[in-house]
Design a protein around this motif. Sequence first.
Motif, PDB file in Angstrom:
ATOM      1  N   ASP A  26      -2.475  35.342  -0.708  1.00 44.68           N
ATOM      2  CA  ASP A  26      -3.416  35.997  -1.618  1.00 44.68           C
ATOM      3  C   ASP A  26      -3.214  37.507  -1.693  1.00 44.68           C
ATOM      4  N   ILE A  27      -2.399  38.057  -0.811  1.00 44.74           N
ATOM      5  CA  ILE A  27      -2.204  39.506  -0.788  1.00 44.74           C
ATOM      6  C   ILE A  27      -1.259  39.922  -1.907  1.00 44.74           C
ATOM      7  N   ASP A  28      -1.583  41.029  -2.532  1.00 43.32           N
ATOM      8  CA  ASP A  28      -0.765  41.555  -3.609  1.00 43.32           C
ATOM      9  C   ASP A  28       0.698  41.643  -3.172  1.00 43.32           C
ATOM     10  N   GLY A  29       1.589  41.125  -4.013  1.00 43.70           N
ATOM     11  CA  GLY A  29       3.007  41.074  -3.672  1.00 43.70           C
ATOM     12  C   GLY A  29       3.612  42.437  -3.396  1.00 43.70           C
ATOM     13  N   ALA A  30       3.102  43.472  -4.075  1.00 44.53           N
ATOM     14  CA  ALA A  30       3.629  44.816  -3.862  1.00 44.53           C
ATOM     15  C   ALA A  30       3.344  45.307  -2.452  1.00 44.53           C
TER      16      ALA A  30
END
Length: 396
Positions: A280-284
């Motif tokens: 769920d963590i932003d890929g960036a």
Amino acid sequence: MTLSPESLDILEQRVEDLTEDARNHAGDEPKKAAALFSKAADVHERLAEAKDSPVVVQAHENKAESLRSNAQSQLRDAGLNPSNSMRDESRPETDVQSEVESTFDEVETDDTQAAIEAAEFFENPPSTELEDVGGLDAEIGRIHDGIIKPHLYPEVFNAIGVDMSNGVLLYGPPGTGKSLIARAAANELGYPYAGVSAAELGSEYVNKGAQNVQRLFAEAKQIQPCVVFVDELDSLARSRSGGPEQTDGTRQMITQLLQELDAIQGSEICVIGATNLVEDIDGAIRRSGRFDRKIHIGAPDADDRRDIFQIHLEDKRVSGDLDWNEIIEWTEGFSGADIASVVRQAGQAAASESIDEGVVSPSDVPGITHEHLMEQIKEKEPGVKEWEEEQNHSLS
């Protein structure tokens, strides 16, 4: 040595602050001024190594030489490094150097402690040790490789030509010891520690969350070397690509976090993130360069569970023998937090039972028995199992 523009800006500001502070102490506190001038010279030399332009490199080297000359002048004023005509022959040069180094250490300690005391987020190094975690030998080995060794021995990594990792992501079910590991890592390094959660950083007001993130890292840059632990990273940094629940404030907070993670590359700030839901963590944020190492912290196995029980029972009064085979069999799927809860509730049950039986003299009170533990174990739903069921249900 390659540093990001943000890291170079940090060093440029740092050397200005050190130089100004040194000048403020010159004359009145020559030993402290000398230590600060020397530190500023070190930073100029580091900047010289990071620059490409020969003119800029020479400028930093000249400033470093000038600052070291200022440091020597302050030492002479303090009587630590007198001229040859005034030299105290009874005092070896090694003693003088030792006192200078000691003074420098005191300056560093005083400045850091003052910054910690004034900080909103930071505290002194925690007392938690890796041995307190219990089990997880393989995971703790990765913590040593990914956090402890790079920060204790950066010169070894530099000699090989690899950069020190500033970001480590711990992921896995809740209650498995991620926050405990972060505190233990700070203890092992002897670094000041800031532990925050997404709820503490977030805000209902637009821009406030981003300002909190900015303030956290501003303190880290001043206090470094240090450890910043961000719990519930999935809640703070969910993917910006979607989700009706995401607000402008949340997106601004993620953007600010990305900028801060880039800015600390090459610094002595170690950021440890923790999440139950790594996907769920932003890929960036998850990409290499921000969180270079990702370490899975799963449910403890049989041997780990026994270790964790023994850690939590170590300072408790225990009566009779414990049947470890039965305890281990019944605690499959239990997290470290579950085990801590079982021991605590078993102790409460033992105390209540003693009171009911009229045994209240501390020397006569019996301890926790195997039966007390098993009663609590059988009543408790394993946290990891419950979490996995919730995840499966949300996906169905």
